[in-house]
Design an enzyme around this catalytic site. Sequence first.
Site, short mmCIF file in Angstrom:
data_model
loop_
_atom_site.label_atom_id
_atom_site.label_comp_id
_atom_site.label_asym_id
_atom_site.label_seq_id
_atom_site.Cartn_x
_atom_site.Cartn_y
_atom_site.Cartn_z
N LYS A 1 -14.92 1.35 -5.97
CA LYS A 1 -13.63 0.67 -5.81
C LYS A 1 -12.90 0.39 -7.12
O LYS A 1 -13.50 0.04 -8.12
CB LYS A 1 -13.86 -0.68 -5.11
CG LYS A 1 -14.46 -0.55 -3.73
CD LYS A 1 -13.41 -0.44 -2.68
CE LYS A 1 -12.94 -1.84 -2.32
NZ LYS A 1 -11.97 -1.76 -1.24
N SER B 1 -15.47 -3.73 -7.51
CA SER B 1 -16.14 -4.56 -6.52
C SER B 1 -17.57 -4.77 -6.99
O SER B 1 -18.16 -3.91 -7.64
CB SER B 1 -16.12 -3.85 -5.17
OG SER B 1 -17.19 -4.31 -4.37
N HIS C 1 11.11 1.96 8.24
CA HIS C 1 10.03 1.60 9.19
C HIS C 1 8.67 2.14 8.71
O HIS C 1 7.79 2.40 9.52
CB HIS C 1 10.32 2.13 10.59
CG HIS C 1 11.73 1.87 11.04
ND1 HIS C 1 12.12 0.68 11.61
CD2 HIS C 1 12.84 2.64 10.96
CE1 HIS C 1 13.44 0.74 11.88
NE2 HIS C 1 13.88 1.91 11.49
N SER D 1 1.80 -40.57 -14.54
CA SER D 1 2.18 -39.15 -14.59
C SER D 1 1.77 -38.50 -15.91
O SER D 1 2.01 -37.32 -16.12
CB SER D 1 3.69 -39.01 -14.38
OG SER D 1 4.40 -39.81 -15.31
#
Length: 468
Positions: free
Chosen positions: A296, A290, A169, A36
Amino acid sequence: MSNQSNNQNQFANKSQAWSARFSEPVSDLVKRYTASVDFDKRLALFDIQGSLAHAHMLTAVGVINEQDHQEIQRGMAQIIQEIEAGSFEWLLDLEDVHLNIEKRLVELIGDAGKRLHTGRSRNDQVATDIRLWLRAEIDQSAQLLLDLQKNLATLALEHADTILPGFTHLQVAQPVTFGHHLLAYAEMFNRDYERLIDCRKRVNRLPLGAAALAGTSYPIDRELTAQLLGFDEVCRNSLDAVSDRDFAIEFCAAASLIMTHISRLSEELIIWMSPRVGFIELADRFCTGSSIMPQKKNPDVPELARGKTGRVNGHLIALLTLMKGQPLAYNKDNQEDKEGLFDSADTIRDTLTIFVDMVSGIQVKANAMRAAALQGFATATDLADYLVKKGLPFRDAHETVALAVRECEQKGCDLADLSLVELQAFHPSIEDDIFGVLTLEGSVASRKHLGGTAPERVRIEAQRILDK
Ligand code: ARG
């Protein structure tokens, strides 16, 4: 590795630290499988803190002498330096953080180092380390939750009067103030804070002294060790102390709820930032563009936070599952508690740190919020309540207003755009004070009770949070 090395002193042979009784070495794969150190080395400083307290206690009860104690302190000081300088050599062969540090201590100070493990086992040692580490993590994240509440309250105070549609909603329901909406999250993060503080009480207990599982025959003073390490209490059963990880599970549950609240807020930020809605802008440093679409500006940070909720939820389920089949006391399964726990703690700390900053950089487009609140008959309930105050039963008032809304839909206007005469056609009790009720400002101002959305109430609540 041959058999002959197994006959040597346990720490002379790097490849099998724990015993001279094994006749063949483990394969490289099994070594990697069972080790570990790659992930538990981050507990190193807490491991040393626990060892120093243990050595202090052993000295105080006369199990080791003052000279050994001083040697241990000297050796550990050097090890801390080596770890901090990055020169400490972590060996997979030595399995975990505990054996790596102990072996280096023996290298540095000889026999005194070999005496440190008296009356102790890695089982109570690791449980202690995790608790010390987790306590520090809790303290950091709890503070971040307070900071986040304060930054939400600051923005809420600025926008106590800013009106946007409240949704049920995801349909326009009734107008609310943006300050009130932000303070809803402050409430959630306050409960998250309370949960961490409560969890801390059960984390902050001392397992050391439980040894492997049954306690120890040395005349140890567990209260002294607890006091040295700042633990509030001592674990009262040695079998339980080395084996249960419920304190870590509790933390993971609290972390999951933190991420759940962060994820809901993220979802709203993403919707609000969508050009179709346009209620807010996030600072550029939390967004990316982007590679193909030049127009974007994507809300990457809230999207990632929403996504990271999944892994934190996963760690909770993993830990619960890890625990459920284990007989008393310690089993090696427990070594699997760490990576998920570490990741949950890292994820909430990083996420909260970013959100503390991101929230104060939210740019509010109050006009867009107001324009949206003016659509969708957000004050229809206010008209119904007005009629009730004039003596109509609520269900009749509800019906009357539904007819008025239908007429507005046909005309393409809002309730507040109808003339007094047109409104009176729905009910004769309507007078010209109705326009105070049908406006957005009138609607929110009337909800000034404790927990309501009125600007005056938002200011009180935001100030209460800022004064905490
Ligand atoms: N690395 C171990 C863990 O994380 C330490 C305890 C080992 N104890 C044992 N009996 N093998 O749980």
